[in-house]
Design a protein around this motif. Structure first.
Motif, PDB file in Angstrom:
ATOM      1  N   LEU A   5      51.842   8.439  51.042  1.00  0.00           N
ATOM      2  CA  LEU A   5      52.953   9.009  51.596  1.00  0.00           C
ATOM      3  C   LEU A   5      51.619  10.878  51.386  1.00  0.00           C
ATOM      4  O   LEU A   5      52.418  11.321  53.012  1.00  0.00           O
ATOM      5  CB  LEU A   5      53.355   9.413  50.140  1.00  0.00           C
ATOM      6  N   LEU A   8      50.893  10.465  54.736  1.00  0.00           N
ATOM      7  CA  LEU A   8      51.615  10.379  55.906  1.00  0.00           C
ATOM      8  C   LEU A   8      51.811  11.646  56.705  1.00  0.00           C
ATOM      9  O   LEU A   8      52.157  12.055  57.715  1.00  0.00           O
ATOM     10  CB  LEU A   8      52.813   9.876  55.765  1.00  0.00           C
ATOM     11  N   LYS A   9      52.322  12.746  55.574  1.00  0.00           N
ATOM     12  CA  LYS A   9      52.709  14.004  55.535  1.00  0.00           C
ATOM     13  C   LYS A   9      51.149  15.203  56.270  1.00  0.00           C
ATOM     14  O   LYS A   9      51.782  15.606  57.665  1.00  0.00           O
ATOM     15  CB  LYS A   9      52.599  14.546  53.721  1.00  0.00           C
ATOM     16  N   ILE A  54      51.203   1.950  54.229  1.00  0.00           N
ATOM     17  CA  ILE A  54      51.341   2.518  55.740  1.00  0.00           C
ATOM     18  C   ILE A  54      50.346   1.839  56.518  1.00  0.00           C
ATOM     19  O   ILE A  54      50.630   2.249  57.645  1.00  0.00           O
ATOM     20  CB  ILE A  54      50.385   4.255  55.864  1.00  0.00           C
ATOM     21  N   ILE A  69      49.951   9.054  63.165  1.00  0.00           N
ATOM     22  CA  ILE A  69      50.784   8.774  62.351  1.00  0.00           C
ATOM     23  C   ILE A  69      51.862   8.156  63.666  1.00  0.00           C
ATOM     24  O   ILE A  69      51.377   8.454  65.209  1.00  0.00           O
ATOM     25  CB  ILE A  69      51.552   9.768  61.709  1.00  0.00           C
ATOM     26  N   ARG A  74      56.328   8.483  61.239  1.00  0.00           N
ATOM     27  CA  ARG A  74      57.852   9.656  61.327  1.00  0.00           C
ATOM     28  C   ARG A  74      59.089   9.249  60.318  1.00  0.00           C
ATOM     29  O   ARG A  74      59.465   9.827  59.642  1.00  0.00           O
ATOM     30  CB  ARG A  74      57.679  10.494  62.350  1.00  0.00           C
ATOM     31  N   LEU A  77      59.326   8.555  56.309  1.00  0.00           N
ATOM     32  CA  LEU A  77      58.741   9.968  56.123  1.00  0.00           C
ATOM     33  C   LEU A  77      59.783  10.820  56.105  1.00  0.00           C
ATOM     34  O   LEU A  77      60.567  11.556  54.825  1.00  0.00           O
ATOM     35  CB  LEU A  77      56.959  10.686  57.066  1.00  0.00           C
ATOM     36  N   GLU A  78      60.879  10.822  57.239  1.00  0.00           N
ATOM     37  CA  GLU A  78      61.877  11.341  56.984  1.00  0.00           C
ATOM     38  C   GLU A  78      62.821  10.790  56.368  1.00  0.00           C
ATOM     39  O   GLU A  78      63.609  11.608  55.651  1.00  0.00           O
ATOM     40  CB  GLU A  78      62.636  11.386  58.884  1.00  0.00           C
ATOM     41  N   GLU A  81      62.049  11.310  52.931  1.00  0.00           N
ATOM     42  CA  GLU A  81      62.382  12.857  52.359  1.00  0.00           C
ATOM     43  C   GLU A  81      63.609  13.140  52.190  1.00  0.00           C
ATOM     44  O   GLU A  81      64.359  14.210  51.337  1.00  0.00           O
ATOM     45  CB  GLU A  81      61.376  13.983  53.125  1.00  0.00           C
TER      46      GLU A  81
END
Length: 103
Positions: A5, A8-9, A54, A69, A74, A77-78, A81
């Motif tokens: 993670l 990804l960030k 990933i 990415i 994306r 991840l969004e 979050e």
């Protein structure tokens, strides 16, 4: 999974959403040696995706010397979050995870 993670960030925050492996390593070293906040946050968010992979899920593409990415990365991840934000605000996860209905 929190390590993945974090990658990804990092990629999401880079110009053109790509970075060399060396840049990713540098960011990881800074984040994980700067205190307990980053690892705790990544662990909390990653707990919402225990099967995160990933590379296997094609959230990141590899090119010679760099990682990028993907759109799927994306979006994943969004979503994670958003789920984390909702949980911290006391919202029910299933309400957040629902796709908006067509009007």
């Amino acid at each position: 999974m929190s390590f993945q993670l974090s990658i990804l960030k990092i990629l999401a925050g880079q110009p053109h959403e790509r970075a060399s492996i060396e840049v990713v390593k540098q960011h990881l070293a800074i984040y994980y040696s700067s205190g307990p906040e980053w690892p705790a946050r990544m662990k909390r968010i990653a707990s919402r995706a225990p099967q995160l992979d990933i590379f296997g899920q094609r959230l990141i593409e590899r090119e010679v010397g760099c990682w990028i990415i993907t759109d799927a990365g994306r979006k994943a991840l969004e979503r994670l979050e958003l789920l984390d934000l909702g949980a911290r605000e006391g919202k029910v996860e299933r309400e957040i995870a629902q796709e908006p209905e067509d009007e």
